[in-house]
Scaffold this active site. Structure first.
Site, PDB file in Angstrom:
ATOM      1  N   TRP A  41      51.582  37.909  50.712  1.00 32.48           N
ATOM      2  CA  TRP A  41      50.991  38.028  52.053  1.00 32.48           C
ATOM      3  C   TRP A  41      49.749  37.133  52.171  1.00 32.48           C
ATOM      4  O   TRP A  41      49.496  36.541  53.227  1.00 32.48           O
ATOM      5  CB  TRP A  41      50.595  39.494  52.310  1.00 32.48           C
ATOM      6  CG  TRP A  41      49.920  39.696  53.647  1.00 32.48           C
ATOM      7  CD1 TRP A  41      50.525  39.844  54.858  1.00 32.48           C
ATOM      8  CD2 TRP A  41      48.513  39.776  53.900  1.00 32.48           C
ATOM      9  NE1 TRP A  41      49.588  40.003  55.848  1.00 32.48           N
ATOM     10  CE2 TRP A  41      48.342  39.971  55.283  1.00 32.48           C
ATOM     11  CE3 TRP A  41      47.374  39.714  53.088  1.00 32.48           C
ATOM     12  CZ2 TRP A  41      47.085  40.104  55.893  1.00 32.48           C
ATOM     13  CZ3 TRP A  41      46.131  39.839  53.692  1.00 32.48           C
ATOM     14  CH2 TRP A  41      45.987  40.029  55.063  1.00 32.48           C
ATOM     15  N   HIS A  42      48.991  37.019  51.071  1.00 36.66           N
ATOM     16  CA  HIS A  42      47.743  36.252  51.147  1.00 36.66           C
ATOM     17  C   HIS A  42      47.972  34.756  51.274  1.00 36.66           C
ATOM     18  O   HIS A  42      47.110  34.037  51.776  1.00 36.66           O
ATOM     19  CB  HIS A  42      46.867  36.531  49.913  1.00 36.66           C
ATOM     20  CG  HIS A  42      46.060  37.782  50.068  1.00 36.66           C
ATOM     21  ND1 HIS A  42      46.512  38.997  49.647  1.00 36.66           N
ATOM     22  CD2 HIS A  42      44.836  37.996  50.605  1.00 36.66           C
ATOM     23  CE1 HIS A  42      45.595  39.919  49.908  1.00 36.66           C
ATOM     24  NE2 HIS A  42      44.570  39.343  50.498  1.00 36.66           N
ATOM     25  N   GLY A  43      49.093  34.258  50.801  1.00 37.62           N
ATOM     26  CA  GLY A  43      49.288  32.816  50.933  1.00 37.62           C
ATOM     27  C   GLY A  43      50.578  32.341  50.320  1.00 37.62           C
ATOM     28  O   GLY A  43      51.161  32.998  49.453  1.00 37.62           O
TER      29      GLY A  43
END
Lengths: 473, 322
Positions: free
Chosen positions: A317-319
């Protein structure tokens, strides 16, 4: 528009505030909500208006699906696939193509799509809404209220990730339609703390973190630790500063946003850390991923696996990058090990537990920050295997040791300012009250007034204006 | 003392707005009296203000560039008086400037329509490093000095420059203490050509700077930048005169690495000038200056700068003229 910009502080915010409460004072409630939505969309479009249709399509689709979704599994599937598909297409497609090219030795062209701002945040909020609507846990919201819930500008770009059940009642409370001096004074106080954290602290650490991660070709041991600690502090003060500003601004409109940080670097275990860091994301992952996967209800081994999968996906989700995935895997693995440790009934001295936890987090942020594997390896290599160089001033006292003396942190020009900042950073994260504790203590006294005023003076160093780290996620 | 929330909020906002108003007034005062932050170098910022406000740009036919070795060791006024062919001198040197930075600064030459020659005053130690100036926008600086910025651009520029009010306060505070005393190596009291002759004599001399030589470090990038400077000036038909300034003779005798370092430096510079255009003048060999003319190992005091400038003038009149 950035919270720490002149156009936001001196133009957008005051105008929005005054018109919103003016319309409320004339009992034009629907109009005031519509105005707040338009202002939020204007705020969102300030960066790039081409992002606007996407968020509008997303919220119209989710609202109408949410209307008919109750107990209809196929609609829930369509809704979740639509949201994840949108996120996947814009955020992960190039990463996916790159890896296909690498694995199959192909040459498929990358799409080079610009990542729509806030897509990760509003996608999660709306998935939560769909799941709750499917379960029958939502009330009948109007389209206007729903749109306001998604687009309300203080939380739109980088959270906190808000839940419809917390927000909708606040938007409709008649008490909240009236200007509250209590909330204004408290909001200004929290906003000023956030502004100070971002501008005076995070942006200073950012210079050293960037120097170490992106500029230097190799690092000695001191430089390696300065680089990693600088980023560890930068990330906390940047993100918690942004959250404080968001909470403070929302308070001006009589809206309470949920707490997102609770002194995370005081944590004495990785589980404790995730109860204190980005709390609204942890809640979301727990409620909509970990528990549906089975949580801890299906045996120990499955619990470890569920923890690992949840945080692996948290990393994704973060990257879109292997470093983020590795970071997620590190945290998932650490949480599983911690649970095993607990189940075995082992105990640890709390100071030792803090040292291990803090260092694990510090090392894991190296992967989170590094643009390439090579950058992460460079910093870690410096931290653990780099040359030890101490200031020349110590040479007369320590000359018997096999240590080099000279420019102990050449890439930072051996500036003593770094040491002062790092020392101050440790004091701030370990000994001082966090902004939510200060929020509870706040009283309208001259002391708090001066404090707010001094923190607001950060506007005089906005020249180093930079975007918030979490805008990228 | 606990206030009512309404009073608290109103007093706070009033104080905040008053502070903002005070900051605006202060910024106006600062802009009028101190070097406006344009680059990341105060000596360049001060020089930009000096050129804008005090230099007749049409008269300038000779520019001096360099680091402190250009700023302190060449007295522009003496050069103007001593030479028969030099009309107007501007010393465009910047403290600690490397040759790539001088290459950047020389992007400002379009400001001087009658420019005929550039004197690059240096010592071998100036070629040890090769950093560049951050955020140096020559187009903007030319427009600023020429007065070609619109009112909107000018307002925006003043606003940007004074955003960091703490930096401005710090600069104001250090201006008098560090940059207005001629017995310090940070002196910025320009003569009418922009030179900064040092008044460092006797007790003002710093022992460590006087007794310790520079290292033999040299940067290939720095020499490459000199090559670029020579080529660009040749294209513009501007004469380049490279002046190697004197070094304290007792140090050259005492430290074995200095003589070969200086010879190697001379040889590298000469070969660049032979290839890309320019004249070379070795003042160290020509003058054999005594210690009374030095402020430290390589910086001349104001008396030394007079001798150095007189010799440069003679060289230009005799040899460059041809």
């Amino acid at each position: 528009m950035l919270f720490n910009s002149y156009e936001f502080i001196f133009i957008f915010l005051p105008i929005t505030f005054f018109i919103y409460f003016y319309l409320n004072s004339k009992r034009l409630i629907t109009l005031s909500k519509a105005f707040l939505i338009l202002s939020s969309l204007f705020f969102y479009s300030w960066w790039n208006i081409s992002y606007l249709p996407l968020i509008l399509i997303s919220l119209v689709f989710n609202f109408f699906v949410g209307e008919y979704i109750y107990n209809k599994k196929y609609l829930l599937s369509i809704g979740v696939i639509f949201n994840l598909g949108l996120l996947g297409y814009f955020k992960y497609m190039d990463f996916f193509i790159e890896n296909i090219n690498l694995a199959l030795d192909k040459n498929i062209s990358l799409l080079h799509l610009a990542l729509p701002l806030a897509i990760s945040f509003y996608t999660f909020q709306q998935i939560a809404y769909l799941v709750d609507s499917y379960r029958g846990e939502t009330k009948e919201y109007s389209f206007l209220d729903y749109t306001l819930f998604v687009t309300f500008f203080p939380q739109l770009i980088a959270g906190p990730i808000v839940h419809h059940a917390d927000m909708m009642p606040q938007f409709n409370s008649s008490k909240n339609m009236v200007k509250s001096y209590k909330n204004i004074s408290l909001g200004l106080f929290i906003f000023s703390i956030g502004l100070f954290k971002k501008v005076a602290i995070a942006d200073s650490f950012a210079i050293w973190a960037t120097q170490g991660f992106d500029v230097a070709t190799s690092l000695n041991m001191v430089e390696g630790w300065i680089t990693s600690l600088s980023y560890t502090f930068q990330l906390y003060f940047d993100f918690s500063g942004y959250t404080d500003m968001a909470i403070g601004i929302a308070l001006l409109f009589n809206i309470n946003l949920p707490k997102n940080f609770n002194s995370p670097y005081k944590a004495t275990s990785i589980q404790d850390f995730w109860r204190r860091w980005h709390i609204t994301l942890s809640d979301f992952l727990k409620r909509y991923l970990y528990i549906p996967l089975g949580g801890n209800r299906e045996g120990e081994v499955r619990t470890y696996l569920n923890l690992f999968i949840t945080f692996l996906l948290g990393g994704v989700w973060h990257g879109a990058g292997w470093t983020f995935i590795f970071w997620g895997a590190m945290h998932g693995g650490a949480l599983a090990i911690h649970r095993f440790w607990q189940n075995m009934g082992f105990k640890m001295n709390s100071i030792l537990a803090w040292i291990i936890t803090f260092n694990f987090i510090n090392i894991s942020w190296v992967f989170f920050r590094a643009k390439e594997w090579g950058d992460a390896i460079k910093v870690l290599d410096g931290m653990f295997f780099g040359a030890i160089i101490l200031p020349t001033a110590l040479s007369s006292k320590l000359n018997s040791l096999p240590i080099e003396f000279g420019k102990w942190s050449g890439i930072f020009h051996s500036s003593p300012e770094i040491i002062i900042y790092l020392f101050g950073g440790f004091i701030a994260i370990l000994a001082l009250k966090n902004s939510m504790e200060l929020k509870r203590l706040f009283r309208p006294t001259p002391l708090y007034m001066i404090w707010t005023l001094l923190s607001l003076m950060s506007i005089f160093i906005l020249y180093r204006k930079s975007e918030f780290i979490y805008f990228n996620f | 003392m606990i206030l009512r929330y309404e009073s608290y909020t109103k007093v706070l906002i009033s104080m905040f707005l008053t502070t903002i108003f005070g900051a605006v007034i202060y910024s106006y005062f600062f802009i009028q009296n101190y070097p406006i932050p344009i680059t990341n170098r105060i000596s360049l910022d001060a020089k930009i203000g000096f050129i804008k406000n005090r230099v007749d740009r049409d008269r300038v036919d000779t520019i001096i560039v360099g680091s402190s070795i250009g700023l302190n060791n060449v007295a522009g006024e003496v050069l103007e008086k001593s030479s028969k062919i030099i009309d107007g001198v501007l010393n465009l040197s910047v403290y600690e400037a490397t040759s790539p930075q001088i290459e950047q600064v020389l992007e400002l030459t379009p400001l001087f329509p009658n420019l005929k020659r550039v004197i690059y005053s240096a010592q071998f130690s100036d070629f040890a490093y090769a950093g560049r100036l951050k955020d140096f926008d020559s187009r903007f600086i030319i427009d600023y000095i020429s007065g070609n910025l619109s009112i909107k651009d000018m307002t925006s520029f003043y606003f940007r420059s004074c955003q960091n009010i703490f930096f401005c306060i710090k600069r104001q505070w250090s201006w008098g203490r560090e940059h207005q005393n001629s017995n310090q190596f940070t002196y910025l009291g320009f003569d009418k050509t922009g030179s900064v002759p040092l008044g460092i004599y006797g007790d003002d001399i710093i022992k460590s700077r006087w007794e310790n030589p520079h290292s033999d470090r040299e940067s290939d990038y720095a020499f490459r930048a000199l090559d670029e400077i020579a080529k660009k000036l040749k294209e513009k038909r501007i004469k380049l005169i490279f002046v190697m300034q004197p070094y304290r003779e007792p140090l050259v005798k005492k430290f074995k690495h200095l003589k070969p370092t200086m010879e190697r430096f001379e040889s590298r510079v000469k070969s660049i000038l032979d290839r890309s255009g320019g004249e070379f003048l070795n003042l160290h060999k020509r003058l054999h200056l005594k210690d009374i003319y030095f402020a430290d190992r390589s910086h001349l005091n104001s008396k030394g700068a007079v001798i150095s400038s007189g010799e440069i003038a003679k060289f230009i009149d005799r040899e460059v003229k041809r």
